[in-house]
Design a protein around this motif. Sequence first.
Motif, short mmCIF file in Angstrom:
data_model
loop_
_atom_site.label_atom_id
_atom_site.label_comp_id
_atom_site.label_asym_id
_atom_site.label_seq_id
_atom_site.Cartn_x
_atom_site.Cartn_y
_atom_site.Cartn_z
N ALA A 104 0.83 -1.20 0.00
CA ALA A 104 0.00 0.00 0.00
C ALA A 104 0.87 1.25 0.00
N ALA A 105 1.94 1.23 0.80
CA ALA A 105 2.84 2.39 0.84
C ALA A 105 3.51 2.61 -0.50
N ASN A 106 3.83 1.54 -1.21
CA ASN A 106 4.47 1.68 -2.52
C ASN A 106 3.56 2.40 -3.51
N PHE A 107 2.27 2.06 -3.47
CA PHE A 107 1.32 2.77 -4.33
C PHE A 107 1.36 4.27 -4.04
N VAL A 108 1.31 4.62 -2.77
CA VAL A 108 1.24 6.03 -2.38
C VAL A 108 2.49 6.78 -2.79
N GLU A 109 3.64 6.12 -2.73
CA GLU A 109 4.89 6.79 -3.09
C GLU A 109 4.96 7.15 -4.57
N HIS A 110 4.04 6.62 -5.38
CA HIS A 110 4.02 6.94 -6.81
C HIS A 110 2.89 7.91 -7.15
N VAL A 111 2.31 8.54 -6.16
CA VAL A 111 1.37 9.62 -6.42
C VAL A 111 2.18 10.85 -6.82
N PHE A 112 1.90 11.41 -7.98
CA PHE A 112 2.73 12.50 -8.50
C PHE A 112 2.05 13.87 -8.44
N THR A 113 0.75 13.90 -8.15
CA THR A 113 0.09 15.20 -8.08
C THR A 113 -1.18 15.07 -7.25
N GLY A 114 -1.60 16.18 -6.68
CA GLY A 114 -2.83 16.22 -5.90
C GLY A 114 -3.23 17.65 -5.63
N LEU A 115 -4.52 17.91 -5.65
CA LEU A 115 -5.00 19.27 -5.45
C LEU A 115 -6.41 19.24 -4.88
N VAL A 116 -6.66 20.13 -3.92
CA VAL A 116 -7.99 20.31 -3.36
C VAL A 116 -8.37 21.77 -3.49
N LEU A 117 -9.56 22.03 -4.04
CA LEU A 117 -10.11 23.38 -4.11
C LEU A 117 -11.42 23.41 -3.35
N LEU A 118 -11.53 24.33 -2.42
CA LEU A 118 -12.77 24.57 -1.69
C LEU A 118 -13.26 25.96 -2.06
N ASP A 119 -14.41 26.02 -2.72
CA ASP A 119 -14.95 27.30 -3.19
C ASP A 119 -13.91 28.08 -3.99
N GLY A 120 -13.16 27.35 -4.80
CA GLY A 120 -12.21 27.97 -5.71
C GLY A 120 -10.85 28.25 -5.15
N ARG A 121 -10.61 27.98 -3.89
CA ARG A 121 -9.32 28.28 -3.28
C ARG A 121 -8.63 26.99 -2.85
N PRO A 122 -7.31 26.94 -2.97
CA PRO A 122 -6.58 25.73 -2.58
C PRO A 122 -6.64 25.49 -1.08
N VAL A 123 -6.65 24.24 -0.71
CA VAL A 123 -6.69 23.85 0.70
C VAL A 123 -5.44 23.05 1.00
#
Length: 273
Positions: free
Chosen positions: A155-174
Amino acid sequence: MRIRAASRAALATMCAMGALLAAGCKEAQDIREELGWSKQPDAPPPAPVVSLEDRWVPADAAVADASQATWATRWWQWTGRFDGQPPYADRDGSRCAQHQDGPVWFLAGTDGTFDAVRTCAIPADRHVFVPLIAWAVADAGSGSAAPCTQKQQRAANFVEHVFTGLVLLDGRPVGQYQRMRVAGGECFTATTGEAAVATDGYWLMLKPLPAGQHTLAIAAGYREGPRQSLQNFQYTLEVQGVDAPDADAVAQEDGEGGFDDAADLADEVEAVE
């Protein structure tokens, strides 16, 4: 008649000279600016990016006396209560209120095969817990039974290959997605009769939102060789309850960011990295 004609000719000559003089002055000004003799006007500063980092709970902080690793376990067990129709396969949010109880309201991501646009009504005073991208691993890749530690490593190996992530709440980054990683504790059973699983991933725990409508958009990507998985989904959250004076405090002044914003900005993050 001769006087009027002469006056008109003189006026035309003056206008022509004025135009030439204006053009010459503009060229002289441009030359002075290029030589540094005249200061060029400064470009306006870019608009500041206002983050809503205070709206989320850091991954190492407990909520309702439980760690977020515990909430991740409970989230997977929540998905196992849907009798073959898991909430992450929901396209419009019609299942979002099912099997919800307690101080934390669960939202689903997707299985990576489609982009979801959902609407969900949630009670006031509830935390919101949703995966950016996460895994539940039932074996170590060999197809045979494996100890929990090997499942955790996979499971940790999968996570180590996450290359991007973004959260927007009402248009603003969190916050920054790298700070949202939650590795599960001991292996657990998500569905009755199934093998125990280990979980790891990136999770968002939001503080209770003000009453009113909010837009939550999430994008994340995993890639390991030829294998990849992309998450891209949006929720319109209708937070029920009495109106709060700061119900619009997190709204973006220039409009509500959403589904396309999260995907586009995630692409920009990938390009930078």
